[in-house]
Write a protein that holds these residues in place. Structure first.
Motif, PDB file in Angstrom:
ATOM      1  N   LEU A 281     -21.162 -10.816 -37.987  1.00  0.00           N
ATOM      2  CA  LEU A 281     -21.049  -9.502 -37.359  1.00  0.00           C
ATOM      3  C   LEU A 281     -22.297  -8.693 -37.707  1.00  0.00           C
ATOM      4  N   PRO A 282     -23.297  -8.693 -36.808  1.00  0.00           N
ATOM      5  CA  PRO A 282     -24.522  -7.937 -37.091  1.00  0.00           C
ATOM      6  C   PRO A 282     -24.227  -6.440 -37.142  1.00  0.00           C
ATOM      7  N   ILE A 283     -24.910  -5.748 -38.021  1.00  0.00           N
ATOM      8  CA  ILE A 283     -24.691  -4.311 -38.178  1.00  0.00           C
ATOM      9  C   ILE A 283     -25.845  -3.553 -37.538  1.00  0.00           C
ATOM     10  N   ASP A 284     -25.486  -2.546 -36.764  1.00  0.00           N
ATOM     11  CA  ASP A 284     -26.480  -1.714 -36.113  1.00  0.00           C
ATOM     12  C   ASP A 284     -26.584  -0.417 -36.906  1.00  0.00           C
ATOM     13  N   LEU A 285     -27.471  -0.433 -37.936  1.00  0.00           N
ATOM     14  CA  LEU A 285     -27.612   0.717 -38.831  1.00  0.00           C
ATOM     15  C   LEU A 285     -27.995   1.965 -38.053  1.00  0.00           C
ATOM     16  N   ALA A 286     -28.909   1.798 -37.094  1.00  0.00           N
ATOM     17  CA  ALA A 286     -29.380   2.960 -36.332  1.00  0.00           C
ATOM     18  C   ALA A 286     -28.226   3.615 -35.589  1.00  0.00           C
ATOM     19  N   ALA A 287     -27.333   2.796 -35.031  1.00  0.00           N
ATOM     20  CA  ALA A 287     -26.198   3.350 -34.283  1.00  0.00           C
ATOM     21  C   ALA A 287     -25.277   4.119 -35.223  1.00  0.00           C
ATOM     22  N   ALA A 288     -25.032   3.573 -36.429  1.00  0.00           N
ATOM     23  CA  ALA A 288     -24.178   4.254 -37.406  1.00  0.00           C
ATOM     24  C   ALA A 288     -24.796   5.593 -37.794  1.00  0.00           C
ATOM     25  N   GLU A 289     -26.114   5.592 -38.017  1.00  0.00           N
ATOM     26  CA  GLU A 289     -26.792   6.832 -38.419  1.00  0.00           C
ATOM     27  C   GLU A 289     -26.793   7.853 -37.282  1.00  0.00           C
ATOM     28  N   ARG A 290     -26.987   7.329 -36.076  1.00  0.00           N
ATOM     29  CA  ARG A 290     -27.020   8.220 -34.917  1.00  0.00           C
ATOM     30  C   ARG A 290     -25.653   8.898 -34.741  1.00  0.00           C
ATOM     31  N   ALA A 291     -24.584   8.094 -34.792  1.00  0.00           N
ATOM     32  CA  ALA A 291     -23.245   8.652 -34.592  1.00  0.00           C
ATOM     33  C   ALA A 291     -22.936   9.685 -35.676  1.00  0.00           C
ATOM     34  N   THR A 292     -23.207   9.328 -36.928  1.00  0.00           N
ATOM     35  CA  THR A 292     -22.909  10.247 -38.037  1.00  0.00           C
ATOM     36  C   THR A 292     -23.784  11.495 -37.940  1.00  0.00           C
ATOM     37  N   GLY A 293     -25.033  11.294 -37.577  1.00  0.00           N
ATOM     38  CA  GLY A 293     -25.960  12.429 -37.487  1.00  0.00           C
ATOM     39  C   GLY A 293     -25.606  13.365 -36.348  1.00  0.00           C
ATOM     40  N   ASP A 294     -25.438  12.790 -35.126  1.00  0.00           N
ATOM     41  CA  ASP A 294     -25.208  13.622 -33.949  1.00  0.00           C
ATOM     42  C   ASP A 294     -23.872  14.339 -34.007  1.00  0.00           C
ATOM     43  N   ARG A 295     -22.830  13.607 -34.424  1.00  0.00           N
ATOM     44  CA  ARG A 295     -21.479  14.163 -34.289  1.00  0.00           C
ATOM     45  C   ARG A 295     -21.036  14.971 -35.508  1.00  0.00           C
ATOM     46  N   ILE A 296     -21.639  14.680 -36.669  1.00  0.00           N
ATOM     47  CA  ILE A 296     -21.140  15.333 -37.888  1.00  0.00           C
ATOM     48  C   ILE A 296     -22.233  16.146 -38.587  1.00  0.00           C
TER      49      ILE A 296
END
Lengths: 572, 689
Positions: free
Chosen positions: B398-413
């Motif tokens: 299961l590859p992890i998309d660090l950028a996506a996690a950071e983007r979601a946390t950054g943009d939404r929270i």
């Protein structure tokens, strides 16, 4: 009541984690007492209907933890323990005390208190108290619910006496008690259950003292009281200050005067004065004591006040109910009035009938100050029914006691609740199958009553109909109900719920209306029909959401005719 | 080799666990759950598990399943259109309940929900009396009308519960017969078949719950049956609510048995871990993708409640008695909160940070999984903080998309709240931990147990990530992370005994009871039970039939269950049974009334197929070189932290925190003030330093 200005001297506080552990352990010990009582008691009233309360108390008689029991006992349980503390200067391990005297901290004679001290070694930690409603404590009427004019006629009256010494019952006291009640074998089982429940509670207290030390336990018991007081004061501060009044009319006291056709109504008045973190409820102006058993000892009146205030100030039910909660609350009533009885006035009906109504009245008065944290009137009665006689199946005497639950008041944002215990009461019904296996009765209907919930933007809860047929014997019956004259009020434009209705159907087909209180005979094959009141609505019926009204009609909670009459709408 | 296979479907992953009966060797496979058709994920997982372990489907001795279908249908109110038929005058019994309210002082409490709306409740004229005699004969014309109405309303099922049917079921059987004949597509549930016990509301409620969830469970298990048969696997068993497995016929006869089936599997596994390690007092903590569950095991005994209500209202995250639907089957006592790796973090209109109850589930899943998720989840926060690997999970699958996690946390929270990225992620974790701590408090503190005297067994994919923070919050001194924590509940499925409970209501006073009557009933029940075990391929040496009797003093309302001796029933054995009751009463309640007659109410028989209890053994994979990454901890901020691979660690190795221990199916976070030790059997124990 505690002086608000005097700040209590504080010792260093217990560490918060330990405080939480012990506070919850005390509450779960009280809950365990309740389980022991329910599982071992003999009478259906206790074993399946749950008409009892269990509590743990400090050495001075303050209630530290109550099981999830009956709010009606909030006010007077501590006084029941204090009566024992006051009367017995020397209390020893192995003691247990019994009493039921409303003029010594009891509520009414059928509520029998068993109080047991908890010791750790020689150290008195506090008490367990189990208050259980015995289906019979003597008097002329099976079930002890007759309309009499003095407490001497209401049954066996026990001042605080020592029932157990060195862990063994006093045979003389027991003999005296069991000679004065109907169905003594059943009472013996109930009393054994009350003692067993207390033993469980005091064992748990001793275990906690063993684990944390007696000093620390006693300190935490103190802190639990302070904790509830602090939270209650904070909750009261959030309500607006001011003064408000309310008066309500009662059906009567069950005594029909010579020459009169019906019971004579009477009036109770109260004033609420709320300022900052304290509140006073003043019953000045209420009618004088009545001849029949509708007189409430002040602690019974206070229970109704406490219950309503807890619901209003703490609507999410976060504050542990104990004696600390009521320190900011003052209840006063003129001595000798119907809400502050003096001996030898009879009291048996008032216990639940007065406190039910007082709770609703506090809601109505507080509506003027804080309309969004109160509910419309609930059923306002415990709708008690007793049957007694000789069971032809076994040739044994029996006494049955039931309470019928109607509507729980409509709220500012929600409908009322159908056929559920309200305010001071939380008794369960007796399952029909258990009732019929125990007593020579058949229940022929137990159903919601359409259109009984008061119309409103939020509809009142429906009342309930229950019909009993008496099988193969003549039964002595008694009822104790309210709200047959003035139905439960609505608020903010909501309409009242349906009143209490009672009738007797005789085997020859004739029907007789019944007074809402008093005793009577039912011949074999006769039927008793009761309808417990619905509750009041909240807000104008015209503002009822049409979709909700339509659903009510489809489900038959509101009839098509009711929709037209009460809501002025044509159901589609 | 004989294998047992367990399948546990979570909101995010479907776990398949295998155990070799002979060696105790375990294997685990995780695949994504397929919400549109759960069977698809099950087939994928099973196929992979069989292939990876070269297991022959014909050699599989037990195939077992934990399902959340029943509990979810009740919570989400997605059950069948169920009707209810009662004795005339009693159709409202489901709504009138016991007339007490759930909360004494909550002014705004909701009315308890009712599974059968009043418009679908019917009455028939009939009456059985308290002696079991017919007081009013069944009116067949009434029944005609009810049948016509059910047909016209197109109801899916109907529950029938008539008064005193537990004493005389003639009317109920007649109603059932006609309904089944004349409404062939409608599922019919009779209270006398489901729960022939006194108390009309509780019996009706249990029957109505069965009618409400029955069709869903049947179609679901049907799909699984087809799928397993296609793979050449044996018939399924289902984990029952009290922690034993039952066959499909039993589950469909009484669907209420599948309530809390999934959590029960986890608690059974936790108890097994306690047995392996010799620890008697445990709190079981299972954190998956959507929910976290806690249960208590005290003195080696799993806490079970006989007064369970399903589908109740949460009040401060606890299920309130009086708001759900009572079922009179024993259920493992647990607290559950909507908090898992997939729980979505969001900022409410008032500007407060919230986590859950919505979950990203399996699809789209956390943003970091790169499957299209854009909402920040707890797992995304775990990635941002460095708890979870930033490159891949599941051993690279299961590859992890660090950028996506950071983007979601950054943009939404982070941006809306004016926080930096790390602060935002740390807050998300703090909030979800608080809500899970509440579940742990409910099963321990609120029941008077001091969590400081317990060991936390942490499992579920996310459990070992968050366990140490929770243990700090509740001052729990020790944590056990079992082998294969990510699929540990599935392991519970393959270690539980086969179990089926039989009961027969039989009122009699012991003193006057003819031993031959009781012996005849027992013989019939035991023949049935033995036949069931034999059909389930349990060899005679592993079959056990345990007798018990529910006894009480005649005037009491509740019974105590007392074991009954095997062998012939005699006057002496009956007297011994009564004596055992007096003793049990004294032990339980502190007093006994030896002069009082003792009444028999129910005869109980438990059929057990005892499975061999293997000690768990996990084959260690190849070791991997230690790595390092920056990980955030409360109190110390971002620190350089060693990252070890669990396979290849030697027994007794001590790993001081801060450290991360990774494995295929889960990650263990060891904060700075903790030390982890590797124990035999694949367990890792964490203690505070």
């Amino acid at each position: 009541m505690l002086d608000v200005a005097a700040a209590p001297a504080r010792r260093p506080k217990t560490d918060p984690a330990r405080f939480a552990v012990v506070k919850n352990a005390l509450a779960s010990a009280a809950e365990e007492m309740k389980i022991v009582l329910a599982k071992t008691a003999y009478s259906p009233l206790l074993k399946v209907a749950g008409d009892y309360s269990c509590g743990l108390f400090d050495a001075a008689g303050n209630m530290v933890a109550q099981g999830p029991d009956l709010p009606i006992h909030l006010g007077s349980m501590p006084d029941a323990v204090r009566a024992v503390v006051a009367r017995f200067p020397e209390i020893l391990p192995g003691d247990a005390f019994i009493h039921n005297d409303p003029y010594h901290g009891g509520s009414h004679l059928p509520d029998v208190n068993v109080v047991m001290p908890a010791f750790y070694g020689e150290r008195l930690l506090g008490f367990g108290c189990v208050r259980a409603h015995w289906p019979d404590v003597g008097s002329a009427t099976p079930g002890s619910y007759g309309a009499v004019t003095e407490i001497y006629g209401e049954g066996l009256r026990l001042p605080p006496v020592r029932l157990y010494r060195d862990g063994r019952p006093d045979p003389d006291i027991e003999a005296l008690i069991f000679a004065n009640v109907r169905t003594p074998a059943e009472r013996r089982g109930d009393l054994a259950a009350q003692v067993a429940a207390n033993r469980r509670g005091v064992e748990r207290l001793a275990e906690l003292a063993g684990r944390y030390g007696a000093d620390e336990l006693v300190q935490i018991m103190d802190e639990v009281l302070d904790y509830s007081e602090t939270m209650m004061r904070a909750a009261l501060r959030t309500l607006p200050d001011g003064e408000a009044h309310f008066a309500d009319v009662f059906d009567g006291d069950g005594i029909i005067a010579p020459g009169a056709e019906a019971d004579e109504p009477f009036t109770v008045r109260l004033a609420v004065r709320k300022r900052g973190d304290a509140i006073t409820i003043d019953f000045t102006g209420s009618d004088r004591a009545v001849p029949g058993p509708m007189n409430a000892p002040l602690t019974v009146t206070a229970s109704g006040v406490y219950c309503a205030l807890k619901m209003i100030a703490d609507p999410k039910s976060l504050i542990p109910p104990n004696s600390g909660c009521w320190r900011p609350v003052t209840v006063t009533a003129p001595k000798g009035s119907v809400v502050n009885a003096e001996a030898p006035a009879p009291v048996v009906y008032a216990n639940h009938e007065m406190s039910h109504r007082v709770a609703d009245m506090v809601m109505a008065a507080m509506f003027a100050l804080s309309p969004h944290t109160v509910m419309a009137a609930s059923q306002g009665t415990s709708a008690v029914v007793t049957f007694g006689g000789l069971d032809p199946r076994r040739g044994e005497r029996y006494v049955s006691y039931e309470s019928l639950k109607g509507g729980f008041g409509a709220r500012p944002t929600k409908d009322g609740i159908n056929a559920v215990a309200s305010t001071i009461s939380n008794m369960m019904n007796t399952p029909v199958e258990i009732l019929e296996m125990s007593f020579p009765l058949r229940v022929e209907e137990y159903a919601l009553v359409p259109d009984s919930g008061g119309a409103g933007a939020w509809r009142g809860g429906l009342g309930v109909r229950r019909v009993w047929r008496v099988l193969d014997h003549e039964a002595h019956a008694a009822v104790c109900c309210e709200r047959s004259l003035v139905p439960p009020f609505g608020l903010a434009g909501g309409r009242p719920g349906a009143p209490m209705r009672l009738k007797l159907e005789l085997p020859d087909g004739t029907t007789r209306p019944l007074n809402s209180k008093g005793a009577f005979q039912i011949p074999a094959g006769g039927r008793l029909v009761l309808e417990a009141p619905g509750s009041g609505g909240y807000g104008p019926p015209a503002e009822r959401n049409p979709a909700l009204l339509r659903e009510d009609v489809v489900d038959g909670y509101v009839s098509e005719e009711g929709a037209r009459r009460e809501y002025g709408r044509e159901p589609d | 080799m004989a294998w047992r296979i367990g399948v546990d479907i979570g909101g995010t992953f479907t776990d398949v666990a295998l155990i070799d009966e002979a060696s105790g060797q375990i294997g685990v496979v995780k695949v994504l759950t397929t919400p549109h058709d759960l069977a698809e994920g099950v087939v994928a997982g099973l196929s992979r598990a069989l292939a990876e372990h070269a297991a022959d489907p014909a050699g599989v001795a037990l195939l077992s399943h934990a399902t959340t279908v029943v509990t979810n249908a009740l919570l989400e109110k997605k059950g069948a259109k169920a009707g209810f038929v009662a004795t005339r005058g009693f159709r409202d019994v489901l709504e009138l309940r016991r007339s007490s309210r759930a909360d004494l002082y909550d002014l705004f409490q909701d009315a308890p929900s009712v599974l059968v709306p009043r418009r679908w409740r019917f009455e028939v004229t009939e009456r059985i009396d308290a002696e079991g005699r017919v007081a009013t004969p069944l009116d067949e014309a009434d029944l005609d009308r009810v049948i016509a109405a059910i047909r016209a309303l197109e109801l899916d099922t109907v529950a029938v519960s008539l008064l005193f049917s537990f004493l005389n079921d003639a009317h109920e059987r007649r109603v059932g017969l006609r309904l089944r004949q004349e409404l062939p597509g409608v599922g019919v549930f009779l209270s006398s078949e489901i729960l022939p016990e006194i108390r009309e509301f509780e019996r009706a409620s249990t029957t109505a719950v069965c009618a409400y969830v029955g069709p869903l469970l049947a179609s679901y298990l049907g799909r699984l049956e087809t799928a397993a048969a296609a793979l050449g696997l044996p018939a399924w068993h289902v984990m029952g609510s009290s922690g034993g497995v039952v066959d499909i016929a039993e589950a469909l006869r009484m669907p209420a048995l599948a309530i809390e089936s999934g959590p029960a599997a986890g608690v059974v596994a936790a108890a097994l871990a306690g047995e392996d390690l010799g620890i008697a007092d445990l709190i079981s903590f299972d954190m998956g993708g959507t929910t976290a569950k806690a249960s208590l095991i005290a003195g080696g005994e799993i806490a079970v409640t006989a007064e369970y209500e399903v589908g109740g209202a949460g009040h401060l995250k606890r299920w309130l008695a009086g708001t759900g639907h009572p079922v009179r089957v024993p259920v493992i006592d647990l607290a559950e909160v909507s908090a898992g790796g997939g729980s979505i973090a969001w900022v409410d209109p008032g500007g407060a940070l919230r986590v859950g109850p919505q979950s990203a589930g399996a699809a789209p899943g956390p943003a970091a999984y790169g499957a299209g998720g854009t909402e920040p989840t707890v797992s995304d926060a775990d990635v941002v903080l460095g708890y979870l690997d930033r490159e891949a999970l599941l051993a690279g699958a299961l590859p992890i998309d660090l950028a996506a996690a950071e983007r979601a946390t950054g943009d939404r929270i982070a941006r809306p709240l004016g926080l930096d990225l790390i602060e935002a992620a740390a807050k998300i974790v703090e909030i979800v931990n608080n809500s899970m701590a509440q579940a742990l408090r409910i099963v321990s503190l609120e029941r008077g147990h001091d969590p400081r005297e317990f060991t936390l067994v942490a499992f579920g994919g996310a459990g070992p990530v968050h366990a140490a923070a929770l243990a700090d919050e509740l001052q729990i001194p020790e944590i056990v992370v079992p082998p294969a924590p990510g699929a540990f509940s599935a392991l519970g499925l393959v270690t539980a005994d086969l179990k089926r409970d039989y009961a027969r209501t039989f009122y009699a006073e012991i003193a006057g009871l003819d031993p031959a009557r009781l012996a005849a009933i027992l013989a019939e029940m035991e023949a049935n039970a033995a036949a069931m075990l034999t059909a389930a391929k349990i060899p005679p040496g592993r079959q056990a039939l345990l007798r018990a009797a529910d006894l009480r003093y005649r005037r009491q309302a509740y019974e105590l269950t007392v074991p009954m001796a095997a062998g012939p029933v005699t006057r002496a054995s009956l007297d011994a049974l009564a004596a055992a009751f007096h003793d049990r009463h004294r032990q339980t309640y502190g007093h006994a009334n030896p002069g009082e007659p003792v009444q028999l109410v129910n005869i109980r028989l438990t059929a057990l197929g005892r499975l061999k209890r293997p000690s768990l053994r996990q084959q260690a994979g190849p070791a991997r070189a230690p790595r390092q990454r920056r990980v955030w901890f409360a109190g110390s901020g971002l620190v350089a932290c060693p990252v070890l691979w669990r396979d290849g660690l030697s027994v007794d190795a001590a790993i001081p925190g801060p450290a991360i221990v990774e494995a295929t199916d889960s990650t263990i976070v060891v904060p700075p003030s903790w030390i982890a030790t590797v124990a035999a059997g694949g367990y890792i124990r964490l203690r505070r330093t």
